[in-house]
Design a protein around this motif. Structure first.
Motif, PDB file in Angstrom:
ATOM      1  N   GLY A 165       4.707   6.674   2.605  1.00  0.00           N
ATOM      2  CA  GLY A 165       5.267   5.591   3.404  1.00  0.00           C
ATOM      3  C   GLY A 165       5.905   6.090   4.686  1.00  0.00           C
ATOM      4  N   ILE A 166       6.136   5.154   5.628  1.00  0.00           N
ATOM      5  CA  ILE A 166       6.714   5.481   6.935  1.00  0.00           C
ATOM      6  C   ILE A 166       7.900   4.557   7.175  1.00  0.00           C
ATOM      7  CG2 ILE A 166       6.255   5.661   9.421  1.00  0.00           C
ATOM      8  CD1 ILE A 166       3.242   5.775   8.702  1.00  0.00           C
ATOM      9  N   VAL A 167       8.998   5.100   7.721  1.00  0.00           N
ATOM     10  CA  VAL A 167      10.164   4.288   8.066  1.00  0.00           C
ATOM     11  C   VAL A 167      10.509   4.511   9.533  1.00  0.00           C
ATOM     12  CG1 VAL A 167      11.106   4.370   5.722  1.00  0.00           C
ATOM     13  CG2 VAL A 167      11.800   6.099   7.386  1.00  0.00           C
ATOM     14  N   ASN A 168      11.287   3.564  10.103  1.00  0.00           N
ATOM     15  CA  ASN A 168      11.798   3.793  11.453  1.00  0.00           C
ATOM     16  C   ASN A 168      13.103   4.580  11.358  1.00  0.00           C
ATOM     17  OD1 ASN A 168      13.467   1.862  10.433  1.00  0.00           O
ATOM     18  ND2 ASN A 168      13.072   0.320  12.025  1.00  0.00           N
ATOM     19  N   ASN A 169      13.694   4.926  12.498  1.00  0.00           N
ATOM     20  CA  ASN A 169      14.836   5.839  12.482  1.00  0.00           C
ATOM     21  C   ASN A 169      16.084   5.249  11.835  1.00  0.00           C
ATOM     22  OD1 ASN A 169      13.303   7.824  13.618  1.00  0.00           O
ATOM     23  ND2 ASN A 169      14.697   8.227  15.351  1.00  0.00           N
ATOM     24  N   ASP A 170      16.268   3.942  11.911  1.00  0.00           N
ATOM     25  CA  ASP A 170      17.457   3.383  11.271  1.00  0.00           C
ATOM     26  C   ASP A 170      17.151   2.816   9.884  1.00  0.00           C
ATOM     27  OD1 ASP A 170      16.036   1.135  11.936  1.00  0.00           O
ATOM     28  OD2 ASP A 170      17.544   0.326  13.337  1.00  0.00           O
ATOM     29  N   ALA A 171      15.918   3.092   9.401  1.00  0.00           N
ATOM     30  CA  ALA A 171      15.520   2.741   8.037  1.00  0.00           C
ATOM     31  C   ALA A 171      15.614   1.253   7.746  1.00  0.00           C
ATOM     32  CB  ALA A 171      16.343   3.524   7.016  1.00  0.00           C
ATOM     33  N   THR A 172      15.407   0.449   8.758  1.00  0.00           N
ATOM     34  CA  THR A 172      15.409  -1.008   8.534  1.00  0.00           C
ATOM     35  C   THR A 172      14.007  -1.533   8.238  1.00  0.00           C
ATOM     36  OG1 THR A 172      15.193  -1.363  10.917  1.00  0.00           O
ATOM     37  CG2 THR A 172      17.436  -1.381   9.984  1.00  0.00           C
ATOM     38  N   ALA A 173      13.012  -0.713   8.502  1.00  0.00           N
ATOM     39  CA  ALA A 173      11.627  -1.118   8.236  1.00  0.00           C
ATOM     40  C   ALA A 173      10.920   0.008   7.504  1.00  0.00           C
ATOM     41  CB  ALA A 173      10.901  -1.444   9.536  1.00  0.00           C
ATOM     42  N   CYS A 174      10.093  -0.379   6.549  1.00  0.00           N
ATOM     43  CA  CYS A 174       9.341   0.608   5.747  1.00  0.00           C
ATOM     44  C   CYS A 174       7.915   0.098   5.584  1.00  0.00           C
ATOM     45  CB  CYS A 174       9.999   0.797   4.388  1.00  0.00           C
ATOM     46  SG  CYS A 174       9.069   1.867   3.263  1.00  0.00           S
ATOM     47  N   TYR A 175       6.965   0.944   5.952  1.00  0.00           N
ATOM     48  CA  TYR A 175       5.554   0.600   5.794  1.00  0.00           C
ATOM     49  C   TYR A 175       4.959   1.550   4.759  1.00  0.00           C
ATOM     50  CZ  TYR A 175       0.564   0.041   6.874  1.00  0.00           C
ATOM     51  OH  TYR A 175      -0.780  -0.184   6.793  1.00  0.00           O
ATOM     52  N   VAL A 176       4.535   1.000   3.620  1.00  0.00           N
ATOM     53  CA  VAL A 176       3.927   1.813   2.568  1.00  0.00           C
ATOM     54  C   VAL A 176       2.437   1.915   2.854  1.00  0.00           C
ATOM     55  CG1 VAL A 176       3.457   2.025   0.110  1.00  0.00           C
ATOM     56  CG2 VAL A 176       5.679   1.169   0.890  1.00  0.00           C
ATOM     57  N   VAL A 177       2.014   3.105   3.252  1.00  0.00           N
ATOM     58  CA  VAL A 177       0.604   3.325   3.578  1.00  0.00           C
ATOM     59  C   VAL A 177      -0.230   3.366   2.298  1.00  0.00           C
ATOM     60  CG1 VAL A 177      -1.031   4.883   4.723  1.00  0.00           C
ATOM     61  CG2 VAL A 177       1.299   4.620   5.624  1.00  0.00           C
ATOM     62  N   VAL A 178       0.268   4.097   1.316  1.00  0.00           N
ATOM     63  CA  VAL A 178      -0.410   4.201   0.021  1.00  0.00           C
ATOM     64  C   VAL A 178       0.630   4.029  -1.071  1.00  0.00           C
ATOM     65  CG1 VAL A 178      -1.710   5.707  -1.542  1.00  0.00           C
ATOM     66  CG2 VAL A 178      -2.213   5.744   0.896  1.00  0.00           C
ATOM     67  N   GLU A 179       0.428   3.027  -1.926  1.00  0.00           N
ATOM     68  CA  GLU A 179       1.335   2.839  -3.045  1.00  0.00           C
ATOM     69  C   GLU A 179       1.234   4.019  -4.014  1.00  0.00           C
ATOM     70  OE1 GLU A 179       3.562   0.668  -3.467  1.00  0.00           O
ATOM     71  OE2 GLU A 179       3.023  -1.059  -2.199  1.00  0.00           O
ATOM     72  N   ILE A 180       2.286   4.217  -4.773  1.00  0.00           N
ATOM     73  CA  ILE A 180       2.239   5.243  -5.811  1.00  0.00           C
ATOM     74  C   ILE A 180       1.156   4.867  -6.812  1.00  0.00           C
ATOM     75  CG2 ILE A 180       3.510   6.340  -7.691  1.00  0.00           C
ATOM     76  CD1 ILE A 180       6.098   5.661  -6.115  1.00  0.00           C
ATOM     77  N   PRO A 181       0.146   5.723  -6.992  1.00  0.00           N
ATOM     78  CA  PRO A 181      -0.924   5.369  -7.940  1.00  0.00           C
ATOM     79  C   PRO A 181      -0.353   5.115  -9.321  1.00  0.00           C
ATOM     80  CG  PRO A 181      -1.524   7.302  -6.651  1.00  0.00           C
ATOM     81  CD  PRO A 181      -0.078   7.035  -6.372  1.00  0.00           C
ATOM     82  N   ARG A 182      -0.830   4.060  -9.933  1.00  0.00           N
ATOM     83  CA  ARG A 182      -0.350   3.746 -11.279  1.00  0.00           C
ATOM     84  C   ARG A 182      -0.784   4.824 -12.261  1.00  0.00           C
ATOM     85  NH1 ARG A 182      -1.100  -2.741 -12.356  1.00  0.00           N
ATOM     86  NH2 ARG A 182       0.361  -3.440 -10.739  1.00  0.00           N
TER      87      ARG A 182
END
Length: 836
Positions: free
Chosen positions: A95-112
């Motif tokens: 996943g990717i976050v911005n610098n103040d951690a207010t947004a999070c983009y999960v590129v790949v979920e944790i595989p089940r």
């Protein structure tokens, strides 16, 4: 794209760590709860995200890697996607976050996590029982309790992870015992197992016999077990390189080699797997070097032959197989590549794997030493230089001819560079290599060493450096550098050419040779003058080859134990180590110490010696004559005694004698002594024919005498009456002056330990057990084993060696008494000279 995936505590933690890094990139490993919310995080790296991949094991399955984009844009970059794909293969999200951690983009979920289906050890063992599927498929059943026990132990370690040490005595049927649980695990959990062996005979048995039987026996309506044999790159023909070689054969090869190339081209159209093993006649090194698959020359998907590529067909089969069979050399090559590239998640030389079975596991340390060290030979260097040019043929004349067809300035300049600078650099490299290896050869001769000569730290101050070695070494390195620079200059000039253009393909070949020359220079440096402060290594100089001996140098790590533990045994969920000889006198401690399995925390969970089903007291007699000269005190007297015992027993058993020696010299002396006296029994001597041919003649003759040394002590299977007498000329101690052995003994002595008892005796005990195991191969085999070295009963360490041998009937005493006991045994079993 939302910050809701982060709990307030995690958001505050991420923000504070990013602020501490002044807004630059920071990578975190995070854990999520059952709802997918990230509830825990820790810092693992500062810098670009790909730096995380240089930290093997930094994240575990079920975790997520997070990092920030200082720009605030959370779209994944190409590097992000590459890292995410690699992590996903290991069960890790991204996943990717911005610098103040207010947004999070999960590129790949944790595989089940896939629900693991555990094996029932009793059911697995039952598959090898009287009414099980394997017996039904074979149409016969031989009760082997140890085989079923071994299968159950293997199932346990598949279920719970860890390492199992399973010594399987002769006749246990260890391959079925480990293959059945591996195949059932694959059926239930969709996970492959890599099976690694030391010799080709066992590989052929597994792939040609055992696995096909088990695939049919264990097939269900939903699943048919699959398997594949995978070999190293150079074992396969490259169709692209073959095409290139054929196009340039007039400038690359003489008439004989060109005819050989045409023959290979005809074979390429017919062969099923395109590997060396499928060729009727072994090709010359010169031709195969030009057409073999090479990883650094392969263009993968861009190659026009990719769909038919023999190597990638084999790799695709391996990627889809339940069981992949390899040898220890390929496994060690895979390990070396993974260590060099920090790639622990995706395919390297082998597909990724978490279940590993090491058969003939007592060879792993020595094979790993070869691949994790550096080696170079005069023959190898001269072959590489000959690929560039020899007698007017080779890559340089070919590229010059190709460039001659163009009139542009870049082509003309490149042509001049080839004809002047590169040709001159090649001549310099040849001259320097000749001087360097000749100087080292004189040094070896002056040392009076019949075998390898160890290069210690004192070698750095040896006068040989001022006598020409230093200058030759520098000249060689400079010449290699000139070759590399020239090839790169031409490559830059042709960079805009079509990748399919023949000139570009030839440059790729030139680059491949230059890379190998650079590797040779690095190996020379490692062996001759290693940089200070590196890990302890053992270096030596030797001559190799029997027909045309050539000089070779090697440098291998002294202590492999921590390397193997960290990079192999701690990274694989399940490891089964098996062999007929793992425990020295019933104790696995020696093997565990050599492979690092005893280092904390130990992952060894099972240690078992599975007894042979054979009735050794009634099937074999073990004789030790105590009145023969000791081999160390009276070599000539011992030689004469070995010859006399061999002839006496040949008369008593009507041939069928297999004699094992610990040196080629002793073997030759015995062969010369008995040759005039063997009469009607064919005499087969190692070195006077191919190993497989000698063994075939021995089996077919039924009354031959076979003399062999090191490679015959194991991997020889002669069931039935063709083998009736096994002679072990002396205890198989390693030569203590052999460089690697000497260094390991010194290391033990530095620790205040007795190197002879801690290293040489356990090794000899294991090898003695291997040699003993050549005699009884089935329940109906009978015969005598004679050890012509009384130290096993006169020295205290001999008792430890005897404890590890099968419990055969014993005959210890003077030779006349031992001979009569053998004759009585032969008479009881209908063995002996035919009545005239």
């Amino acid at each position: 794209m939302s910050g809701d995936r982060l709990t307030p505590d995690v958001r505050a933690f991420l923000r504070s760590e990013i602020d501490a890094a002044h807004g630059r990139e920071v990578s975190f490993v995070a854990r999520a709860d059952g709802e997918g919310r990230i509830v825990e995080a820790r810092v693992v790296a500062r810098g670009t995200v790909d730096a995380v991949l240089a930290l093997p094991g930094i994240a575990e399955r079920g975790e997520m890697l997070l990092h920030n984009h200082p720009s605030g844009r959370l779209d994944p970059s190409g590097a992000d996607l590459s890292v995410a794909a690699r992590l996903h293969d290991g069960g890790i999200g991204f996943g990717i976050v911005n610098n103040d951690a207010t947004a999070c983009y999960v590129v790949v979920e944790i595989p089940r996590q896939r629900e693991t289906t555990r094996l029932d050890p009793v059911d697995v063992a039952g598959m090898l029982a009287e009414h099980g599927p394997v017996a039904r498929m074979l149409g016969a059943f031989e009760d082997r309790p140890s085989q079923r026990d071994m299968a159950a132990y293997t199932a346990d370690v598949y279920n719970d992870g860890g390492i199992a040490l399973l010594e399987a005595g002769t006749g246990v049927g260890k391959s079925f015992a480990y293959l059945v649980p591996a195949l059932v695990w694959a059926r239930e959990n969709g996970e492959r197992t890599v099976v690694s062996t030391n010799n080709i005979n066992l590989q052929e048995q597994l792939v040609g016999k055992d696995l096909p039987i088990l695939a049919r026996a264990l097939a269900t309506g939903d699943h048919t077990p699959s398997f594949a044999l995978l070999k190293g790159w150079r074992n396969y023909l490259c169709l692209a390189r073959l095409e290139q070689a054929l196009a340039g054969q007039d400038s690359m090869f003489d008439a004989d080699r060109a005819a050989e190339l045409e023959s290979i081209a005809g074979w390429a159209a017919r062969t099923g797997d395109g590997s060396l093993a499928d060729l009727a006649d072994e090709p010359s090194a010169e031709v195969w070097d030009s057409v073999a698959a090479e990883s650094d020359l392969c263009t993968r998907l861009q190659c026009p032959h990719f769909e038919r590529c023999f190597l990638f067909q084999a790799r695709r089969r391996a990627a889809e197989a339940d069981v992949v069979v390899v040898n220890h050399h390929l496994l060690a090559s895979d390990l070396a590549v993974r260590m060099a590239s920090d790639n622990w998640l995706e395919a390297a030389v082998l597909p990724p794997y978490r279940r590993l079975i090491l058969d003939e596991a007592h060879h792993v340390e020595d094979v790993a030493a070869t691949h994790l060290g550096a080696q170079v030979s005069a023959l190898g260097v001269h072959r590489l230089l000959s690929r560039l040019e020899r007698n007017g043929r080779g890559l340089l004349p070919t590229i010059a001819a190709e460039l001659a067809g163009r009139n542009d300035l870049l082509a003309a300049a490149s042509r001049d560079l080839v004809r002047q600078s590169l040709v001159d650099a090649l001549a310099s490299a040849r001259a320097a290599a000749d001087v360097l290896f000749a100087t080292l050869g004189r040094h070896l001769d002056n040392a009076g060493s019949a075998g390898p000569l160890r290069l210690t730290d004192e070698f750095a101050a040896h006068p040989i450096w001022s006598e020409g070695l230093a200058v030759a070494f520098e000249n060689l390195v400079i010449a290699f550098g000139r070759l590399r620079d020239g090839v790169e200059t031409i490559a830059d000039r042709l960079a805009l050419e079509d990748a399919a253009d023949r000139r570009v393909q030839l440059i790729a070949e030139l680059r491949g040779v230059v890379r190998r020359l650079d590797t040779a220079a690095q190996a020379l440096n490692a062996a001759l003058r290693p940089p200070p402060g590196g890990p302890p290594a053992v270096r030596w100089l030797e001559r190799r080859g029997r027909k045309s001996a050539h000089l070779a140098l090697a440098s291998v790590p002294l202590d492999l134990a921590p390397v193997l533990k960290e990079n192999l045994f701690d990274r694989v969920t399940t490891v089964v180590l098996t062999s007929a000889t793992l425990a020295a006198s019933g104790d696995f401690g020696f093997l565990e110490e050599r492979l690092g399995l005893d280092l904390p925390p130990s992952r060894v969970v099972i240690r078992e010696v599975l007894p042979s089903p054979f009735d050794f007291p009634s099937q074999a007699v073990f004789g030790v004559p105590t009145d023969l000269p000791e081999p160390r005190d009276d070599e000539s007297g011992h030689d004469a005694a070995v010859a006399r015992v061999l002839i006496d027993l040949a008369h008593a058993s009507d041939g069928g004698v297999f004699a094992l020696f610990t040196s080629h010299g002793a073997l030759r002396r015995t062969a010369d002594a008995v040759r005039p006296r063997v009469g009607r029994w064919p005499l087969l001597v190692q070195g006077e024919g191919q190993r497989d041919h000698l063994l075939r003649r021995f089996r077919e003759s039924g009354s031959a005498i076979l003399l062999g040394t090191d490679s015959f002590w194991e991997g020889v299977d002669v069931p039935g009456r063709a083998l009736r007498v096994l002679i072990l000329a002396k205890l198989p101690f390693k030569v203590p002056t052999e460089p690697l052995t000497a260094a390991r003994l010194e290391r033990l002595e530095q620790r205040g330990e007795n190197g002879f008892l801690r290293y040489l005796v356990p090794l000899a005990a294991l090898k003695l057990k291997q040699g003993f195991g050549r005699l009884i191969r089935t329940r109906t085999d009978v015969g005598a084993v004679l050890l012509l070295d009384r130290r096993i009963v006169t020295r205290q360490y001999g008792r430890r060696m005897l404890e590890g041998l099968p419990r055969a009937a014993s005959a210890i005493g003077n030779w006349d008494d031992v001979r009569r006991r053998c004759e009585d045994f032969f008479a009881e079993h209908g063995i002996g000279a035919p009545v005239p």
